[in-house]
Enzyme design. Structure first.
Site, PDB file in Angstrom:
ATOM      1  CG  ASP A  13      -6.518   3.532  -7.986  1.00  0.00           C
ATOM      2  OD1 ASP A  13      -6.761   2.829  -6.990  1.00  0.00           O
ATOM      3  OD2 ASP A  13      -7.209   4.524  -8.309  1.00  0.00           O
ATOM      4  CE  LYS A  16      -1.801   1.446  -3.170  1.00  0.00           C
ATOM      5  NZ  LYS A  16      -2.215   2.194  -4.371  1.00  0.00           N
ATOM      6  N   GLY A  17      -2.069  -3.922  -4.870  1.00  0.00           N
ATOM      7  CA  GLY A  17      -2.705  -5.194  -4.520  1.00  0.00           C
ATOM      8  C   GLY A  17      -2.060  -6.344  -5.262  1.00  0.00           C
ATOM      9  N   GLY A  40      -8.898   0.446  -2.791  1.00  0.00           N
ATOM     10  CA  GLY A  40      -9.469  -0.675  -3.545  1.00  0.00           C
ATOM     11  C   GLY A  40      -8.313  -1.380  -4.214  1.00  0.00           C
ATOM     12  CG  HIS A  41      -5.255  -2.395  -2.392  1.00  0.00           C
ATOM     13  ND1 HIS A  41      -4.404  -2.455  -1.322  1.00  0.00           N
ATOM     14  CD2 HIS A  41      -5.407  -1.084  -2.674  1.00  0.00           C
ATOM     15  CE1 HIS A  41      -4.052  -1.221  -0.978  1.00  0.00           C
ATOM     16  NE2 HIS A  41      -4.651  -0.372  -1.775  1.00  0.00           N
ATOM     17  NE  ARG A 142      -6.037  15.899  21.544  1.00  0.00           N
ATOM     18  CZ  ARG A 142      -5.467  16.995  22.007  1.00  0.00           C
ATOM     19  NH1 ARG A 142      -4.487  16.904  22.870  1.00  0.00           N
ATOM     20  NH2 ARG A 142      -5.869  18.186  21.606  1.00  0.00           N
ATOM     21  CD  GLN A 223      -5.515   5.785   0.677  1.00  0.00           C
ATOM     22  OE1 GLN A 223      -4.898   5.748   1.726  1.00  0.00           O
ATOM     23  NE2 GLN A 223      -6.562   5.034   0.454  1.00  0.00           N
ATOM     24  CB  THR A 300     -15.978   5.425  -6.219  1.00  0.00           C
ATOM     25  OG1 THR A 300     -14.844   5.744  -7.041  1.00  0.00           O
ATOM     26  CG2 THR A 300     -15.661   5.752  -4.769  1.00  0.00           C
TER      27      THR A 300
HETATM   28  P1  GDP Z   1      -4.042  -0.578  -6.199  1.00  0.00           P
HETATM   29  O1  GDP Z   1      -5.074   0.266  -5.543  1.00  0.00           O
HETATM   30  O2  GDP Z   1      -2.698   0.091  -6.222  1.00  0.00           O
HETATM   31  O3  GDP Z   1      -3.957  -1.966  -5.631  1.00  0.00           O
HETATM   32  O4  GDP Z   1      -4.470  -0.721  -7.713  1.00  0.00           O
HETATM   33  P2  GDP Z   1      -5.966  -1.037  -8.270  1.00  0.00           P
HETATM   34  O5  GDP Z   1      -6.269  -2.455  -8.021  1.00  0.00           O
HETATM   35  O6  GDP Z   1      -6.923  -0.018  -7.784  1.00  0.00           O
HETATM   36  O7  GDP Z   1      -5.771  -0.742  -9.801  1.00  0.00           O
HETATM   37  C1  GDP Z   1      -4.788  -1.412 -10.531  1.00  0.00           C
HETATM   38  C2  GDP Z   1      -5.453  -2.150 -11.705  1.00  0.00           C
HETATM   39  O8  GDP Z   1      -4.433  -2.566 -12.592  1.00  0.00           O
HETATM   40  C3  GDP Z   1      -6.184  -3.392 -11.309  1.00  0.00           C
HETATM   41  O9  GDP Z   1      -7.299  -3.542 -12.161  1.00  0.00           O
HETATM   42  C4  GDP Z   1      -5.176  -4.505 -11.560  1.00  0.00           C
HETATM   43  O10 GDP Z   1      -5.793  -5.759 -11.843  1.00  0.00           O
HETATM   44  C5  GDP Z   1      -4.478  -3.980 -12.769  1.00  0.00           C
HETATM   45  N1  GDP Z   1      -3.072  -4.351 -12.955  1.00  0.00           N
HETATM   46  C6  GDP Z   1      -2.087  -4.445 -12.021  1.00  0.00           C
HETATM   47  N2  GDP Z   1      -0.898  -4.655 -12.635  1.00  0.00           N
HETATM   48  C7  GDP Z   1      -1.162  -4.689 -13.953  1.00  0.00           C
HETATM   49  C8  GDP Z   1      -0.336  -4.834 -15.119  1.00  0.00           C
HETATM   50  O11 GDP Z   1       0.879  -4.941 -15.059  1.00  0.00           O
HETATM   51  N3  GDP Z   1      -0.972  -4.794 -16.337  1.00  0.00           N
HETATM   52  C9  GDP Z   1      -2.304  -4.632 -16.458  1.00  0.00           C
HETATM   53  N4  GDP Z   1      -2.817  -4.604 -17.676  1.00  0.00           N
HETATM   54  N5  GDP Z   1      -3.107  -4.487 -15.390  1.00  0.00           N
HETATM   55  C10 GDP Z   1      -2.525  -4.491 -14.160  1.00  0.00           C
HETATM   56  P1  IMO Z   2      -5.771   2.829  -3.436  1.00  0.00           P
HETATM   57  O1  IMO Z   2      -5.214   2.254  -2.160  1.00  0.00           O
HETATM   58  C1  IMO Z   2      -6.875   6.381  -5.694  1.00  0.00           C
HETATM   59  C2  IMO Z   2      -8.546   9.747  -3.435  1.00  0.00           C
HETATM   60  C3  IMO Z   2      -9.998  10.057  -3.657  1.00  0.00           C
HETATM   61  C4  IMO Z   2      -9.983  11.562  -3.468  1.00  0.00           C
HETATM   62  C5  IMO Z   2      -8.967  11.745  -2.347  1.00  0.00           C
HETATM   63  C6  IMO Z   2      -9.597  11.898  -0.970  1.00  0.00           C
HETATM   64  O2  IMO Z   2      -6.767   1.955  -4.110  1.00  0.00           O
HETATM   65  O3  IMO Z   2      -4.654   3.285  -4.319  1.00  0.00           O
HETATM   66  P2  IMO Z   2     -10.739  10.137   0.680  1.00  0.00           P
HETATM   67  O4  IMO Z   2     -11.940   9.278   0.505  1.00  0.00           O
HETATM   68  O5  IMO Z   2      -9.480   9.416   0.969  1.00  0.00           O
HETATM   69  O6  IMO Z   2     -10.980  11.260   1.653  1.00  0.00           O
HETATM   70  O7  IMO Z   2     -10.555  10.870  -0.753  1.00  0.00           O
HETATM   71  O8  IMO Z   2      -8.152  10.587  -2.357  1.00  0.00           O
HETATM   72  N1  IMO Z   2      -8.263   8.348  -3.033  1.00  0.00           N
HETATM   73  C7  IMO Z   2      -7.728   7.433  -3.846  1.00  0.00           C
HETATM   74  N2  IMO Z   2      -7.401   7.497  -5.161  1.00  0.00           N
HETATM   75  N3  IMO Z   2      -6.636   5.249  -5.010  1.00  0.00           N
HETATM   76  C8  IMO Z   2      -6.930   5.176  -3.693  1.00  0.00           C
HETATM   77  O9  IMO Z   2      -6.611   4.107  -2.940  1.00  0.00           O
HETATM   78  C9  IMO Z   2      -7.542   6.278  -3.061  1.00  0.00           C
HETATM   79  N4  IMO Z   2      -7.981   6.531  -1.811  1.00  0.00           N
HETATM   80  C10 IMO Z   2      -8.406   7.799  -1.795  1.00  0.00           C
HETATM   81  O10 IMO Z   2     -10.409   9.686  -4.943  1.00  0.00           O
HETATM   82  O11 IMO Z   2      -9.451  12.183  -4.616  1.00  0.00           O
HETATM   83 MG    MG Z   3      -6.959   1.064  -5.954  1.00  0.00          MG
END
Ligand code: GDP
Ligand code: IMO
Ligand code: MG
Length: 427
Positions: A13, A16-17, A40-41, A142, A223, A300
């Protein structure tokens, strides 16, 4: 640069998205290489706000091929729903390609993920319950079912019958559940196949052809490094490698082709699910960060645990991934802080350590050793030039660079595509 890997440097989180959406404009292909719909991106661009779980974040550029690589486990139901949802918002998905080697999430994986979590009780890992762990377990053991297996119905039936018997024994004899019905699964997966077959192909050959022609590729990590099964906070990890090395394994691009490994670092730390997190703040500061940044999981909806930047993790992540560029996100979240803290080492009992321990009991005892810097008390989200950032924000960034041993080439100061400070072009 022709191949750029975008890697989560912390516990996921990191944003990356958003960053992939920024870079994809110049890319010929974006490839997801690990995980599944546990990811979740979030992407916010002129087309709207999107939460992508399995579709690569380059999907908004019709000329960019979006590839779900062999290293991803695919829940076909979730993928089809995601494609429908994109189409309903006017996003064309004809540029999607699915590896014929990717494994499928099957109904027993979803059941077993939940059942195993229940059995762990207080020691639950806090998985996303998307069947990811059981699907990767079957891949390694496998006994997985791959996308190429659903292309031909007779092949699928024969593969399913080999596997389902044992799975049903586990469900019935260990978990006291009813067995899964062979015919229902055939019917369900045959319907998914009808929808997905047009996208299923040899993506490794496709990617390598593209590279031969000088194409540009972005590898989209899922992740983060501390969720890596080998190097992360085991057993509180995921089940595929989110590291740069995993990008090769999960796409079929050889390591010599990767020119840039970009580590995405959030300006503080978050974690979802169980397991120790040395810099976690169970206080008003942690709650302030969660509310200001809306730190709730994109998959989630769970509240993310928040804390200060952990430079022990950052340095370790640089070492594991070989970052050639750092990308710092969410700097704006810290704009109002009086002071900001950075964890530079851990104190385990009476010992100061500067490395991330293997033993989870040891990690759980680690207390952060902090360095405190003055805050900048100014809005950064409208800044587009590094030199125009407040002096204390620049000092914070420079200190992070020293500690994690990697320079930042992009600073993100808001969730939108345009809220980015480009220090050095990486694509
Ligand atoms: P990812 O899983 O790495 O793609 O990240 P997520 O989307 O799960 O969580 C990142 C959150 O930060 C999202 O709600 C984005 O919209 C937000 N976000 C990304 N870059 C920035 C930033 O520079 N500033 C702020 N305030 N929000 C950001
Ligand atoms: P993105 O790509 C944050 C965490 C889960 C749990 C552990 C194992 O959005 O950054 P799993 O379902 O993979 O077996 O869960 O990994 N987890 C993440 N935490 N961002 C993610 O993806 C995650 N994908 C899995 O919360 O602790
Ligand atoms: Mg995420």
């Amino acid at each position: 640069m022709s191949v750029i890997a975008i890697i989560g440097a912390q516990w996921g989180d990191e944003g990356k998205g958003k960053i992939v959406d920024v870079l994809a404009e110049k890319a010929d292909a974006v490839i997801r290489f690990s995980g599944g719909d546990n990811a979740g991106h979030t992407v916010i661009n002129p087309r709207g706000e999107f939460k992508l779980h399995i579709v690569p974040s380059g999907i908004f550029y019709p000329r960019t091929a979006c590839i779900i690589g062999n290293g991803v486990v695919i829940n076909p139901k979730v993928l089809i729903e995601e494609l429908e949802s994109l189409k309903s918002k006017g996003i064309e998905v004809g540029n999607l390609h699915i590896s014929d080697r990717a494994h499928l999430v099957m109904p027993w994986h979803l059941l077993l993920d939940g059942l195993e979590e229940e059995k762990r009780g207080r020691g639950a890992l806090g998985t996303t319950r998307k069947g990811i762990g059981p699907a990767f377990t079957d891949k390694t053991a496998r006994r997985g079912i791959r996308t190429c297996d659903i292309v031909n119905l007779e092949n699928f039936k024969s593969r399913l019958s080999e596997i389902l018997e044992t799975k049903n024994e586990i469900l019935v004899k260990i978990h006291n559940l009813k067995p899964l019905d062979f015919n229902s699964i055939v019917e369900e997966y045959d319907a998914y196949a009808a929808r997905l077959i047009p996208y299923i192909k040899d993506t490794t050959a496709m990617i390598n052809d593209l590279l031969k022609k000088g194409g540009k590729v972005v590898l989209e990590g899922a992740q983060g490094a501390m969720l890596d099964p080998d190097f992360g906070s085991y057993p509180f990890v995921t089940s595929s490698s989110p590291l740069a090395a995993g990008a090769c394994m999960g796409s079929g691009i050889n390591p010599r082709r990767i020119d840039c490994v970009a580590g995405i670092f959030k300006a503080y730390t978050t974690r979802v699910g169980g397991g120790p997190m040395p810099t976690e703040l169970n206080d008003t500061t942690g709650e302030y960060i969660r509310q200001r940044a809306h730190e709730y999981g994109a998959t989630t909806g769970r509240a993310r645990r928040c804390g200060w930047f952990d430079a022990v993790v950052g340095r370790y992540s640089t070492q594991l991934n070989g970052f050639t560029s750092g990308i710092l996100t969410r700097l704006d979240v810290l704009d109002e802080m009086d002071t900001v803290k950075i964890c530079t080492a851990y104190k385990e009992d009476d010992k100061i350590i500067d490395r991330f321990p293997a033993d989870i009991n040891s990690l759980a005892r680690c207390q952060p050793v902090y360095e405190e810097l003055p805050g900048w008390k100014a809005t950064t989200s409208n800044v587009r030039d590094f030199k125009k950032l407040p002096a204390n924000a620049r000092k914070y960034i420079r200190r992070l660079e020293e500690l994690i041993e990697c320079s930042f080439h992009i600073i993100s100061i808001g969730p939108r595509r345009d809220q980015s400070i480009i220090i050095k072009r990486i694509i």
